[in-house]
Design a protein around this motif. Sequence first.
Motif, PDB file in Angstrom:
ATOM      1  N   ILE A 539      -8.422   8.890   5.414  1.00 43.56           N
ATOM      2  CA  ILE A 539      -9.575   7.743   5.562  1.00 43.56           C
ATOM      3  C   ILE A 539      -9.413   7.135   6.816  1.00 43.56           C
ATOM      4  CG2 ILE A 539     -11.009   5.906   4.599  1.00 43.56           C
ATOM      5  CD1 ILE A 539     -10.131   7.511   1.868  1.00 43.56           C
ATOM      6  N   PRO A 540     -10.426   6.877   7.612  1.00 49.30           N
ATOM      7  CA  PRO A 540     -10.355   6.014   8.954  1.00 49.30           C
ATOM      8  C   PRO A 540     -10.025   4.376   8.428  1.00 49.30           C
ATOM      9  CG  PRO A 540     -12.395   7.286   9.226  1.00 49.30           C
ATOM     10  CD  PRO A 540     -11.687   7.566   7.804  1.00 49.30           C
ATOM     11  N   GLY A 541      -9.057   3.831   9.008  1.00 48.48           N
ATOM     12  CA  GLY A 541      -8.575   2.494   8.644  1.00 48.48           C
ATOM     13  C   GLY A 541      -7.550   2.600   7.793  1.00 48.48           C
ATOM     14  N   ASN A 546      -2.228   1.589  11.288  1.00 50.12           N
ATOM     15  CA  ASN A 546      -3.270   0.465  10.860  1.00 50.12           C
ATOM     16  C   ASN A 546      -2.474  -0.449   9.602  1.00 50.12           C
ATOM     17  OD1 ASN A 546      -5.559  -1.286  11.080  1.00 50.12           O
ATOM     18  ND2 ASN A 546      -6.667  -0.054   9.220  1.00 50.12           N
ATOM     19  N   LEU A 547      -2.049   0.479   8.917  1.00 50.10           N
ATOM     20  CA  LEU A 547      -1.158  -0.092   7.497  1.00 50.10           C
ATOM     21  C   LEU A 547       0.124  -0.996   8.402  1.00 50.10           C
ATOM     22  CD1 LEU A 547      -1.425   2.607   4.853  1.00 50.10           C
ATOM     23  CD2 LEU A 547      -2.814   0.405   5.107  1.00 50.10           C
ATOM     24  N   ARG A 548       0.627  -0.342   9.209  1.00 54.40           N
ATOM     25  CA  ARG A 548       1.833  -1.225   9.857  1.00 54.40           C
ATOM     26  C   ARG A 548       1.374  -2.541  10.623  1.00 54.40           C
ATOM     27  NH1 ARG A 548       3.458   4.331  11.387  1.00 54.40           N
ATOM     28  NH2 ARG A 548       4.939   4.815   9.954  1.00 54.40           N
ATOM     29  N   ASN A 549       0.325  -2.444  11.227  1.00 53.32           N
ATOM     30  CA  ASN A 549      -0.390  -3.733  11.555  1.00 53.32           C
ATOM     31  C   ASN A 549      -0.571  -4.737  10.597  1.00 53.32           C
ATOM     32  OD1 ASN A 549      -0.436  -2.903  14.437  1.00 53.32           O
ATOM     33  ND2 ASN A 549      -2.431  -1.799  14.098  1.00 53.32           N
ATOM     34  N   PHE A 550      -0.924  -4.338   9.406  1.00 55.54           N
ATOM     35  CA  PHE A 550      -1.208  -5.080   8.257  1.00 55.54           C
ATOM     36  C   PHE A 550       0.014  -5.736   7.540  1.00 55.54           C
ATOM     37  CE2 PHE A 550      -1.044  -5.023   3.642  1.00 55.54           C
ATOM     38  CZ  PHE A 550      -1.544  -6.103   3.036  1.00 55.54           C
ATOM     39  N   LEU A 551       1.111  -4.879   7.715  1.00 48.89           N
ATOM     40  CA  LEU A 551       2.457  -5.253   7.082  1.00 48.89           C
ATOM     41  C   LEU A 551       3.281  -6.060   7.960  1.00 48.89           C
ATOM     42  CD1 LEU A 551       3.583  -1.799   5.527  1.00 48.89           C
ATOM     43  CD2 LEU A 551       2.567  -3.789   4.569  1.00 48.89           C
ATOM     44  N   ILE A 552       2.821  -5.980   9.251  1.00 49.74           N
ATOM     45  CA  ILE A 552       3.570  -6.985  10.421  1.00 49.74           C
ATOM     46  C   ILE A 552       2.929  -8.355   9.897  1.00 49.74           C
ATOM     47  CG2 ILE A 552       3.630  -7.774  12.610  1.00 49.74           C
ATOM     48  CD1 ILE A 552       3.545  -4.864  13.483  1.00 49.74           C
ATOM     49  N   LYS A 553       1.603  -8.520   9.898  1.00 50.40           N
ATOM     50  CA  LYS A 553       0.912  -9.756   9.632  1.00 50.40           C
ATOM     51  C   LYS A 553       1.676 -10.473   8.345  1.00 50.40           C
ATOM     52  CE  LYS A 553      -3.279  -8.585  11.964  1.00 50.40           C
ATOM     53  NZ  LYS A 553      -4.621  -8.771  11.918  1.00 50.40           N
ATOM     54  N   MET A 554       1.676  -9.457   7.289  1.00 50.46           N
ATOM     55  CA  MET A 554       2.315  -9.926   5.736  1.00 50.46           C
ATOM     56  C   MET A 554       3.608 -10.335   6.097  1.00 50.46           C
ATOM     57  SD  MET A 554       0.191  -9.706   3.314  1.00 50.46           S
ATOM     58  CE  MET A 554       1.337  -9.563   1.950  1.00 50.46           C
ATOM     59  N   ASP A 555       4.428  -9.635   7.009  1.00 51.90           N
ATOM     60  CA  ASP A 555       5.828 -10.416   7.092  1.00 51.90           C
ATOM     61  C   ASP A 555       5.754 -11.607   7.732  1.00 51.90           C
ATOM     62  OD1 ASP A 555       6.900  -8.042   5.903  1.00 51.90           O
ATOM     63  OD2 ASP A 555       7.056  -6.783   7.946  1.00 51.90           O
ATOM     64  N   THR A 556       4.674 -11.809   8.561  1.00 51.11           N
ATOM     65  CA  THR A 556       4.551 -13.282   9.238  1.00 51.11           C
ATOM     66  C   THR A 556       4.302 -14.421   8.092  1.00 51.11           C
ATOM     67  OG1 THR A 556       4.019 -12.266  11.301  1.00 51.11           O
ATOM     68  CG2 THR A 556       3.394 -14.448  10.980  1.00 51.11           C
ATOM     69  N   ASN A 609       6.776  10.099   4.519  1.00 50.35           N
ATOM     70  CA  ASN A 609       7.416   9.023   4.496  1.00 50.35           C
ATOM     71  C   ASN A 609       7.314   7.429   4.435  1.00 50.35           C
ATOM     72  OD1 ASN A 609       9.567  10.910   5.386  1.00 50.35           O
ATOM     73  ND2 ASN A 609       9.005  10.827   7.322  1.00 50.35           N
ATOM     74  N   PRO A 610       6.604   7.312   3.046  1.00 46.44           N
ATOM     75  CA  PRO A 610       6.043   6.002   2.680  1.00 46.44           C
ATOM     76  C   PRO A 610       7.095   4.814   2.852  1.00 46.44           C
ATOM     77  CG  PRO A 610       6.524   7.241   0.665  1.00 46.44           C
ATOM     78  CD  PRO A 610       6.629   8.311   1.963  1.00 46.44           C
ATOM     79  N   GLU A 611       8.239   5.208   2.793  1.00 47.78           N
ATOM     80  CA  GLU A 611       9.146   4.173   3.013  1.00 47.78           C
ATOM     81  C   GLU A 611       9.319   3.667   4.229  1.00 47.78           C
ATOM     82  OE1 GLU A 611      11.336   7.940   3.461  1.00 47.78           O
ATOM     83  OE2 GLU A 611       9.895   7.178   1.923  1.00 47.78           O
ATOM     84  N   THR A 612       9.007   4.535   5.267  1.00 42.14           N
ATOM     85  CA  THR A 612       8.803   3.899   6.691  1.00 42.14           C
ATOM     86  C   THR A 612       7.481   3.061   6.894  1.00 42.14           C
ATOM     87  OG1 THR A 612       7.580   5.725   7.366  1.00 42.14           O
ATOM     88  CG2 THR A 612      10.121   5.778   7.567  1.00 42.14           C
ATOM     89  N   ILE A 613       6.684   3.249   5.855  1.00 40.47           N
ATOM     90  CA  ILE A 613       5.297   2.287   6.154  1.00 40.47           C
ATOM     91  C   ILE A 613       5.799   1.050   5.429  1.00 40.47           C
ATOM     92  CG2 ILE A 613       2.921   2.018   5.639  1.00 40.47           C
ATOM     93  CD1 ILE A 613       2.898   5.216   5.849  1.00 40.47           C
ATOM     94  N   PHE A 614       6.021   0.705   4.003  1.00 36.60           N
ATOM     95  CA  PHE A 614       6.528  -0.209   3.310  1.00 36.60           C
ATOM     96  C   PHE A 614       7.838  -0.412   3.032  1.00 36.60           C
ATOM     97  CE2 PHE A 614       1.842   0.653   2.238  1.00 36.60           C
ATOM     98  CZ  PHE A 614       1.391  -0.701   1.997  1.00 36.60           C
TER      99      PHE A 614
END
Length: 629
Positions: A539-541, A546-556, A609-614
């Motif tokens: 699914i687009p998005g 895109n999820l990695r960008n979200f996770l970067i913001k979550m880490d911040t 490799n979901p562990e590389t995403i989360f």
Amino acid sequence: MPKSNDSEHVLSNRLTKVIETRFENDQETLEALRQLSSFYKDNTLQARRNLRSQIEKRSLLINENFLSAFREVKESFDDVYNDVADMSKSIRDMTNRLQNARIQTKHLLDQTNSLNNESINNEMQIQVATAFINKFQLTQDELVALHGSKTRKDSTVTMDIFKALDKVQTIHANCKLLMQSGHQTLASDIMEQMTLHQEGALERLYRWSQNHCRNVDNPELTEIIQKAMERLQDRPVLFKYVIDEYCISRRATLVGEFIDALTRGGPSGNPSPIEMRAHDPQIYITDMLAWLNKAIPVEKQKLNTLLAKCTKIDTSQDLENALSSICEGICQPLKIRIEKILAVPIEASIFYAVTNLIRYYRKTMAKVTSGGLLESTMLELQEKSETAFLQSLQNQVTNMLVRVEAPPRDLSPTHSINNLLCVLRDILSTASMSEGRESDMGRIAQTVMEPLLRAMNEQASRLPPTDMAVYMLNCMYSMYTCLSLYQYMEDRLERLQAQSEAQIDTLTSEQASSLVAILNLGPIYTILQDSSHGPLSSIPGMEPSNLRNFLIKMDTLATKPESMLLPQINLLSSSQHKKSVQKRAFDVLIAIYKQLYEAVYNPANLYENPETIFNKSPDELLTLMSNAK
């Protein structure tokens, strides 16, 4: 030969007897020898031969001397006998003459004895009559004591009247015994006479008591008045009339003294007149009530003194009624002056001080006198002062909130709200020490809090939703802090807590929406909620990049949680409110993160490799965010 032996034997016995005889124990022998030695001088043969004749001569001489002496005695007895014979003859002569005289005076003696007996009987009758009069009749002095002197108009009553009344009662009791002995008519007449004397004396006591009840302070009359009231208690109507007269007198005196204390003050102006302090309502009312609180026990003491000897009636009830009647006169001047103070617009705190004063003195006076006009007047003044206080407080609140102020930039309570809370705190502090504090504190809080909440809502209605929630929370926190210092505020604190929770929910929603927008979680959350799509990775998005960008913001956000909070959150006065909003907003993000985490790790969504995403689980992220706080 036998005779010779017998003689020798007799002689031997006699010699033996003589030899064995111990003359030192024979007093007669010793005395005889002592007499013999007085005239037997020479122990010669001739003297021994003449011894018998000498003894006989001596005995004859003694007898002759005795005969001579006895002759003289006989002659003396003869003389005495002759004298006694002469006296006996004279006595016989005198006896004969006395018998003759007694015979001649017998009639006179009989008359004399008869008169003596009659005299004794008369004396006994006089004693009986005197005793009867003393027992059943009053003396002239006692009649004067009971009814006064007829020759001069003298209404003075002395202690003698009570002694006379005691005697009247004693005669009454004795007449009952007299009736039992058979003298009914005499006893009835005496009892009727004593009843008239008693009624007349009681009527005199009644008139005297009425005329002198004002002089109860006179020590010389105190005991007489007490005894008079003791006697009059047997006549309830007369007793009540005297009490009523006393109450009228003392009522007028008490009112006069109260007016003098108000306008003239004490002797030589010390203390100064109470009216001079009329400009200070609290001191003015305190002085008036303190004066009454001091004067009423004095009146009760005087009544106790007046009725001290009354034991046949319920003096406590009579005393209570009399004291209430005495205090009626001061009710009107007291009521007028206090109502005048209550009609003047003054500060609510002063009105509340006046209310507490009236309550205190009402309770104190009720211990001395309960019921009657004074108690109802004090209750009425207390209710009016409470009404005046609440009205003044309401007016003060209205005046402080008459202008709707705009909330300051820091969204803290406005100046008028802070001032009003200060007023509320001061009044509640005073009310917490008052007698009716539970009721007072509830009414005070209601009078202040209801307009305050309305004004707060009106002020907040002009703000954006987030600012409005922060401003409402700050105001309610100030109110909660103020009310939490006092008892009996549980219901209002619960209401404030509930309203605060509603505002926290609103603020949490705004904060969560802001975080979702900053983290661009809106599209992701919408896709997660749609179960009709295929694998998420297609699914687009929802691509891993895109999820990695979200996770970067979550880490911040996890390392610096306050960096993405709304600016208004930092304006909250309560750190607890701030933490609560922050925690609830982060709980929303954690919930979305958990849902996304589970979706990525779900093989059905075809993520490689979901562990590389989360690289952090939801629990690890939650721990990191908690530590960062």
